[in-house]
Enzyme design. Structure first.
Site, PDB file in Angstrom:
ATOM      1  N   VAL A  12       0.859  -1.190   0.000  1.00  0.00           N
ATOM      2  CA  VAL A  12       0.000   0.000   0.000  1.00  0.00           C
ATOM      3  C   VAL A  12       0.890   1.234   0.000  1.00  0.00           C
ATOM      4  CG1 VAL A  12      -1.774   1.261   1.276  1.00  0.00           C
ATOM      5  CG2 VAL A  12      -1.808  -1.244   1.244  1.00  0.00           C
ATOM      6  N   ASP A  65      -8.064  11.652   0.786  1.00  0.00           N
ATOM      7  CA  ASP A  65      -7.325  12.736   1.438  1.00  0.00           C
ATOM      8  C   ASP A  65      -6.867  12.230   2.800  1.00  0.00           C
ATOM      9  OD1 ASP A  65      -6.292  14.960   2.617  1.00  0.00           O
ATOM     10  OD2 ASP A  65      -7.981  16.277   2.140  1.00  0.00           O
ATOM     11  N   TYR A 157       8.795  21.396   8.760  1.00  0.00           N
ATOM     12  CA  TYR A 157       9.191  20.253   7.918  1.00  0.00           C
ATOM     13  C   TYR A 157      10.326  19.466   8.575  1.00  0.00           C
ATOM     14  CZ  TYR A 157      10.596  17.403   3.997  1.00  0.00           C
ATOM     15  OH  TYR A 157      10.920  16.318   3.204  1.00  0.00           O
ATOM     16  N   LYS A 161      10.214  15.554  10.028  1.00  0.00           N
ATOM     17  CA  LYS A 161      11.062  14.465   9.549  1.00  0.00           C
ATOM     18  C   LYS A 161      11.934  13.897  10.678  1.00  0.00           C
ATOM     19  CE  LYS A 161       9.348  14.323   5.515  1.00  0.00           C
ATOM     20  NZ  LYS A 161       8.523  13.171   5.117  1.00  0.00           N
TER      21      LYS A 161
HETATM   22  N1  LIG Z   1      11.548  15.663  -3.079  1.00  0.00           N
HETATM   23  C1  LIG Z   1      12.466  15.831  -2.131  1.00  0.00           C
HETATM   24  O1  LIG Z   1      13.418  16.619  -2.281  1.00  0.00           O
HETATM   25  C2  LIG Z   1      12.363  15.035  -0.854  1.00  0.00           C
HETATM   26  C3  LIG Z   1      13.529  14.881  -0.088  1.00  0.00           C
HETATM   27  C4  LIG Z   1      13.472  14.158   1.099  1.00  0.00           C
HETATM   28  C5  LIG Z   1      12.270  13.613   1.501  1.00  0.00           C
HETATM   29  N2  LIG Z   1      11.150  13.774   0.751  1.00  0.00           N
HETATM   30  C6  LIG Z   1       9.898  13.194   1.258  1.00  0.00           C
HETATM   31  O2  LIG Z   1       9.469  12.190   0.362  1.00  0.00           O
HETATM   32  C7  LIG Z   1       8.046  12.101   0.388  1.00  0.00           C
HETATM   33  C8  LIG Z   1       7.531  12.173  -1.035  1.00  0.00           C
HETATM   34  O3  LIG Z   1       7.913  13.413  -1.571  1.00  0.00           O
HETATM   35  P1  LIG Z   1       7.898  13.698  -3.126  1.00  0.00           P
HETATM   36  O4  LIG Z   1       9.132  14.420  -3.435  1.00  0.00           O
HETATM   37  O5  LIG Z   1       7.535  12.480  -3.870  1.00  0.00           O
HETATM   38  O6  LIG Z   1       6.690  14.751  -3.161  1.00  0.00           O
HETATM   39  P2  LIG Z   1       5.573  15.027  -4.278  1.00  0.00           P
HETATM   40  O7  LIG Z   1       6.096  14.741  -5.628  1.00  0.00           O
HETATM   41  O8  LIG Z   1       5.033  16.380  -3.963  1.00  0.00           O
HETATM   42  O9  LIG Z   1       4.469  13.924  -3.940  1.00  0.00           O
HETATM   43  C9  LIG Z   1       3.736  13.971  -2.742  1.00  0.00           C
HETATM   44  C10 LIG Z   1       2.691  12.889  -2.763  1.00  0.00           C
HETATM   45  O10 LIG Z   1       1.903  13.007  -1.565  1.00  0.00           O
HETATM   46  C11 LIG Z   1       0.523  13.022  -1.919  1.00  0.00           C
HETATM   47  N3  LIG Z   1      -0.250  13.822  -0.966  1.00  0.00           N
HETATM   48  C12 LIG Z   1       0.006  15.072  -0.541  1.00  0.00           C
HETATM   49  N4  LIG Z   1      -0.945  15.483   0.306  1.00  0.00           N
HETATM   50  C13 LIG Z   1      -1.827  14.459   0.429  1.00  0.00           C
HETATM   51  C14 LIG Z   1      -3.028  14.265   1.150  1.00  0.00           C
HETATM   52  N5  LIG Z   1      -3.543  15.221   1.941  1.00  0.00           N
HETATM   53  N6  LIG Z   1      -3.690  13.084   1.024  1.00  0.00           N
HETATM   54  C15 LIG Z   1      -3.197  12.124   0.210  1.00  0.00           C
HETATM   55  N7  LIG Z   1      -2.058  12.229  -0.480  1.00  0.00           N
HETATM   56  C16 LIG Z   1      -1.383  13.401  -0.386  1.00  0.00           C
HETATM   57  C17 LIG Z   1       0.505  13.659  -3.325  1.00  0.00           C
HETATM   58  O11 LIG Z   1      -0.636  13.278  -4.053  1.00  0.00           O
HETATM   59  P3  LIG Z   1      -1.926  14.188  -4.305  1.00  0.00           P
HETATM   60  O12 LIG Z   1      -1.485  15.612  -4.427  1.00  0.00           O
HETATM   61  O13 LIG Z   1      -2.485  13.584  -5.556  1.00  0.00           O
HETATM   62  O14 LIG Z   1      -2.805  13.932  -3.123  1.00  0.00           O
HETATM   63  C18 LIG Z   1       1.745  13.010  -3.944  1.00  0.00           C
HETATM   64  O15 LIG Z   1       1.429  11.730  -4.433  1.00  0.00           O
HETATM   65  C19 LIG Z   1       7.563  13.224   1.296  1.00  0.00           C
HETATM   66  O16 LIG Z   1       7.295  12.697   2.572  1.00  0.00           O
HETATM   67  C20 LIG Z   1       8.742  14.172   1.340  1.00  0.00           C
HETATM   68  O17 LIG Z   1       8.777  14.895   2.534  1.00  0.00           O
HETATM   69  C21 LIG Z   1      11.168  14.466  -0.428  1.00  0.00           C
END
Ligand SMILES: NC(=O)c1ccc[n+]([C@@H]2O[C@H](COP(=O)([O-])OP(=O)(O)OC[C@H]3O[C@@H](n4cnc5c(N)ncnc54)[C@H](OP(=O)(O)O)[C@@H]3O)[C@@H](O)[C@H]2O)c1
Length: 277
Positions: A12, A65, A157, A161
């Protein structure tokens, strides 16, 4: 009614419509897993489902959501109705905001706690006991190198984390004797929508740090999880950042990060020098 022994085990993925979550879904699909894709955007979920099927998996989607208080019970009901149980939970939904905590909208900042902490913990508590009872599976949580230090101008943030890293490590120890793994993956910047949406890519820190590819992070995360790792820090630059954040005294770390994450429009006390834009 389907008995629990007849339920098929699924991976999941929360936050599966984009970015790292979607990439992890593709990697897990290569092992012919059943993948349940969860996020809010139905069109993006449908596109992710096609990728999962192409990679060899069987896809289910549910638009949900995760900020809704009944999200975990609705997800569990969806799984049961489809003859599924959560064998592996991937908590990848999350967001961040760059800016001074005193200036950013309070509700948007509190939403970071609701999604990155509360929803992650709620989903973990909903599905981890079943994994322990079955003595298999586990939880893969998306932390960040931001979880190794306080982070001025992204205070919520970084703190969220830090929770993910601490919570995951504690649970890893609690359940590892049951054949269940809890892994925290802690990447540095990854090329996804996150950087633009959070405003992080406008800060000097994120301009200089190299950005990893989501597929690379997903491969590392999945491989680390499958081999029972407590913590996965993908890539040399993230390892170095995490190491520096760990050995640097907090006073020095917060000053340094404050400097490189601050922009000139952020509030500053009278009498201080000019900021970084
Ligand atoms: N990108 C980076 O630089 C980075 C670095 C370190 C860690 N991370 C962590 O990695 C994880 C994924 O990040 P990412 O870079 O893949 O971000 P992303 O591309 O913005 O994707 C975020 C995902 O979370 C979903 N989401 C957000 N709010 C939601 C809600 N209320 N209900 C259900 N789904 C929700 C979004 O889907 P919908 O909008 O369709 O709901 C999307 O699928 C996060 O926890 C982030 O903190 C990211």
């Amino acid at each position: 009614m389907t008995s629990s022994s007849e339920l098929r085990s699924a991976v999941v993925v929360l936050g599966a419509s984009r970015g790292i979550g979607r990439a992890i879904a593709r990697v897990a699909a290569r092992e012919r897993n059943i993948i349940v894709l969860v996020a809010r955007s139905p069109e993006e979920l449908a596109a992710a489902a096609t990728e999962v099927e192409t990679a060899g998996g069987e896809a289910f989607t549910i638009a949900l959501d995760l900020l809704a208080s009944d999200a975990s019970s609705r997800l569990e009901a969806f799984l049961t109705a489809n003859g599924l149980t959560c064998g592996v939970l991937v908590n990848s939904a999350g967001y961040g905001l760059r800016g001074a905590a005193t200036s950013l909208p309070a509700d948007d900042q509190l939403g970071i706690i609701d999604l990155n902490i509360r929803a992650l913990a709620d989903m973990t508590l909903r599905f981890l006991p079943g994994m322990v009872a079955r003595r298999s599976g586990g939880v893969l949580n998306l932390g960040s190198v931001a979880g190794f230090t306080p982070g001025p101008y992204m205070a919520f943030y970084y703190a969220s984390k830090s929770f993910v890293r601490s919570f995951s490590a504690a649970l890893h120890e609690e359940v590892r004797g049951f054949g269940v793994t809890v892994t925290c993956v802690a990447p540095g910047p990854v090329s996804t929508d996150f950087l633009e949406k959070s405003g992080a890519n406008r800060a000097a820190l994120f301009k200089v740090l190299p950005k990893l590819d989501a597929d690379y992070v997903a491969e590392r995360a999945w491989r680390g999880f499958k081999s029972g790792r407590r913590l996965v820090v993908p890539g040399i630059s993230a390892k170095l950042t995490a190491f520096i954040a760990t050995v640097l005294p907090t006073a020095a770390a917060v000053r340094l990060i404050g400097r490189v994450q601050r922009r000139s429009r952020d509030p500053r006390p009278h009498g201080s020098g000019s900021g970084i834009s």
